[in-house]
Design a protein around this motif. Sequence first.
Motif, short mmCIF file in Angstrom:
data_model
loop_
_atom_site.label_atom_id
_atom_site.label_comp_id
_atom_site.label_asym_id
_atom_site.label_seq_id
_atom_site.Cartn_x
_atom_site.Cartn_y
_atom_site.Cartn_z
N GLU A 26 40.13 71.96 20.43
CA GLU A 26 41.18 71.11 21.01
C GLU A 26 41.93 71.84 22.11
OE1 GLU A 26 42.35 68.16 17.29
OE2 GLU A 26 43.16 70.19 17.33
N LYS A 66 39.94 71.65 25.17
CA LYS A 66 40.04 70.32 25.77
C LYS A 66 41.37 70.17 26.52
CE LYS A 66 39.24 65.44 24.81
NZ LYS A 66 38.87 64.41 23.82
N GLN A 82 33.65 64.00 25.15
CA GLN A 82 34.02 64.81 23.99
C GLN A 82 34.65 63.93 22.94
OE1 GLN A 82 36.26 68.29 24.93
NE2 GLN A 82 35.02 68.79 26.72
#
Length: 389
Positions: free
Chosen positions: A54, A57, A388
Amino acid sequence: MEALANAVQKLQWEIRSLLRISQKTVAPVLWYPSAMTSMHEPSPEFLSKLTSEENKKVEMILKEFDLFSRLSKRFPSKLKDSDWKTLLEVSTRKARYEQAMFLYRKEILEAEDMKKKEKLREGRRLEAANQIRNPTFISPYLQTKTQEWSQFRNVVEAYRLENHPILAVDCQFLNRLSPRGRGLTALQLQYLISENRNSQNPFRLHFVNYNKKDPKIRELEKNKLQSLANPDVFCPIISNDGFKNVFEAEIIYLSPDATEELESVENNKVYVIGGIVDRVVEHGIPKMASLEAAQSANVLARKLPIDRYVDFKSGSKFLTLLAVSEILRQVNLHGDWSKAMEVAIPKRNIRAAEEKNPNARAAQARIHEFNAEVLRRVEKRLGKDVVQK
């Protein structure tokens, strides 16, 4: 390079304007200084709770948003942690760009709303001052409270006397919607609550299959469905149970995919509508979700007789929750489907493409091309989008 690209873009734009050639985009797509600041970054507390994937991202989204801010003026001035939570859930670059534009529009609307509220407060202050100078027997405050009490009484009587139909929203789909779809649905649910509370003929409104423990639902209540947490709001009645466990009356699930049409709207029946909107593609929701929900619960499925009364020339036949509820309300009042459809269905749906404003359609096409060009330039800098989960 960017200065040269800007110069070329401006020159092409000016030449086309001079020759009165239709422009491809609504404005030239130019490079600007980055609008990203520390106000756009997630908080350290938020980042500390993320996984390594995360966090990666987040870094990728920061790069995307830096480019978005340099290519379009329609960019939010800040991002909250709740916005970052949504962005991490979004799986495509295009959807993240659309989310950025949505947040920008939201800021504009909130600013306009603040101005309206301040103007309203100023008007009330002037009214109060005038009331002191020129007293009357009934103050604006008492008039407002009387109106609120009248609305509250109408809703209470609908439940107590059972003199209006039950309208139930099936909320089992909420946590399966995309962030944008979930937000749009929550907005319509909020409108539905307000419209029903203000109506002279309110439904007995219920939200069923509503899981208050779900984190996504709690987020909606915090940001978009605040009225559900307000103890002064009587309607709707919330239940985590399915409609078969809540109601004893005959249940009719409304679905555009049903084979049989709804004939009437009666006070002693329950009408269920699925909590889904059609403005965005929802990969997590089956195409015939409402029909499947009705069949799974073994209840009647009926569709509104739209084709019998309306000649749809453009747009979708999948109506908003508000439009469906208004059609049901009107038919319950007077039984005239044609009149109900005329009231509830937008005029744009009954006009053919050639009847619509060509300038508006051309402008919309140029806006679409502008956004497509922004995404093309971002892809040139960062490479193709990797979806994603």
